[in-house]
Design an enzyme around this catalytic site. Structure first.
Site, mmCIF file in Angstrom:
data_model
loop_
_atom_site.group_PDB
_atom_site.id
_atom_site.type_symbol
_atom_site.label_atom_id
_atom_site.label_comp_id
_atom_site.label_asym_id
_atom_site.label_seq_id
_atom_site.Cartn_x
_atom_site.Cartn_y
_atom_site.Cartn_z
ATOM 1 N N ALA A 297 0.284 -8.649 -3.935
ATOM 2 C CA ALA A 297 -0.637 -9.659 -3.436
ATOM 3 C C ALA A 297 -1.361 -10.239 -4.646
ATOM 4 C CB ALA A 297 -1.635 -9.014 -2.487
ATOM 5 N N GLY B 270 1.964 -5.534 -2.417
ATOM 6 C CA GLY B 270 2.395 -6.426 -1.337
ATOM 7 C C GLY B 270 3.849 -6.855 -1.476
ATOM 8 N N GLU C 32 5.767 -4.141 0.038
ATOM 9 C CA GLU C 32 5.549 -4.208 1.495
ATOM 10 C C GLU C 32 6.358 -5.339 2.125
ATOM 11 O OE1 GLU C 32 1.230 -4.281 0.852
ATOM 12 O OE2 GLU C 32 1.105 -2.568 2.188
ATOM 13 N N GLU D 240 -1.761 0.095 -5.465
ATOM 14 C CA GLU D 240 -3.095 -0.347 -5.038
ATOM 15 C C GLU D 240 -4.196 0.625 -5.457
ATOM 16 O OE1 GLU D 240 -0.367 -0.413 -3.135
ATOM 17 O OE2 GLU D 240 -0.271 -2.337 -2.074
#
Ligand code: CO8
Length: 264
Positions: free
Chosen positions: A69, A113, A116, A136
């Site tokens: 992300a 992300g 993911e 993270e």
């Protein structure tokens, strides 16, 4: 239809029936910003609604599928701003709304992300040197787009805990050994993409009705117990006797012919 003017992704049709989405934000290693996700969802919904398309591929560059992300976008968020805007909720479009099969073709970094996003896809192909991870924890946060759930289902609790609590990366080769990836492709980005396109093309060559049904029943295995899952599968199996393509497929077998699917 003319390709839409996207700034963060590219779209193309490498073979009939195959929709390819290439994440294309090279300066940020395809970091998944909100504008990128808006475009990704737009492209996915166009392929989802396009009768010509039977399977979708999401890929990145040789160096990065997606490095996570967008940390710069997330850094200033507060609880209330994230909660009020339902930050990252649009990420669920892929896993909740796209019924056609989606293949992730992962080369380079698939972190946070990015990992993911790859895990949300139905089939994952990668190169042996791809780098996966949920880092993270190193940023003082946790996976937020399903990593704790999908990675745990893929590799089991102990290994998922180790990966998520240490933030350590794992390789494409390990992704293959652990069942995260369906195939580890020998070679680089070109060989990876060729393999993904071949598989997508095979899927796009089958009855659309049967393909949707097959994806739906496999996905139910992630949410239901075995008994309810098998009952659900049987109901969908029964329902497919109502399709034209079931008749076409079985008649063609008996007549030793190639089925010409009606997609009905
Ligand atoms: N966000 C924003 N920018 C990034 C990101 C990122 N995730 N990753 C890389 N970039 C940018 C860098 O800032 C750099 O930009 P600039 O040139 O302007 O400084 C450019 O991309 C190139 O990166 P590097 O110079 O760092 O390239 P290296 O080859 O040296 O390193 C790495 C590559 C190892 C991948 C490194 O870039 C890195 O560690 N990136 C961050 C990886 C990471 O921590 N990802 C997890 C992010 S957190 C997350 O995903 C939470 C998910 C929560 C749910 C989803 C919410 C939307």
């Amino acid at each position: 239809t003319a390709p839409a003017a996207y700034e963060n992704i590219l779209t193309s049709t490498p073979k009939p029936g195959v929709g390819l989405i290439t994440l294309n934000r090279p300066k940020a290693l395809n970091a998944l910003s909100s504008p990128l996700f808006k475009e990704l969802n737009d492209a996915l919904s166009k392929y989802e609604n396009d009768e010509e398309i039977g399977a979708i591929i999401i890929t990145g560059s040789e160096k990065a599928f997606a490095a996570g992300a967008d940390i710069k976008e997330m850094a200033p968020l507060t609880f209330s701003s994230a909660y009020k805007s339902n930050f990252i909720a649009p990420w669920s479009y892929l896993s909740s709304n796209v019924r056609k099969p989606v293949i992730a073709a992962v080369s380079g970094y698939a972190l946070g992300g990015g990992c993911e996003l790859a895990l949300m896809c139905d089939i994952l192909y990668c190169t042996a040197t791809a780098t996966f991870g949920q880092p993270e924890i190193k940023l003082g946060t946790i996976p937020g787009a399903g990593g704790s759930q999908r990675l745990t289902r893929a590799v089991g609790k102990s290994k998922a805990m180790e990966l998520i609590l240490t933030g350590k990366n794992f390789s494409g080769k390990q992704a293959g050994e652990w069942g995260v990836a369906a195939q580890v492709i020998e070679g680089g980005k070109d060989e990876l993409l060729a393999a993904a396109v071949d598989t997508a093309s095979v899927i796009a060559g089958y009855s659309r009705v049967a393909v949707l049904g097959a994806k739906e029943v496999v996905n139910k295995s992630q949410d239901l117990g075995v008994r309810e899952g098998v009952e659900f599968e049987r109901r969908v199996f029964h329902a497919i006797f109502g399709s034209r393509d079931q008749k076409i497929g079985m008649t063609a077998f008996a007549e030793k012919k190639k089925p010409e699917w009606s997609n009905e």
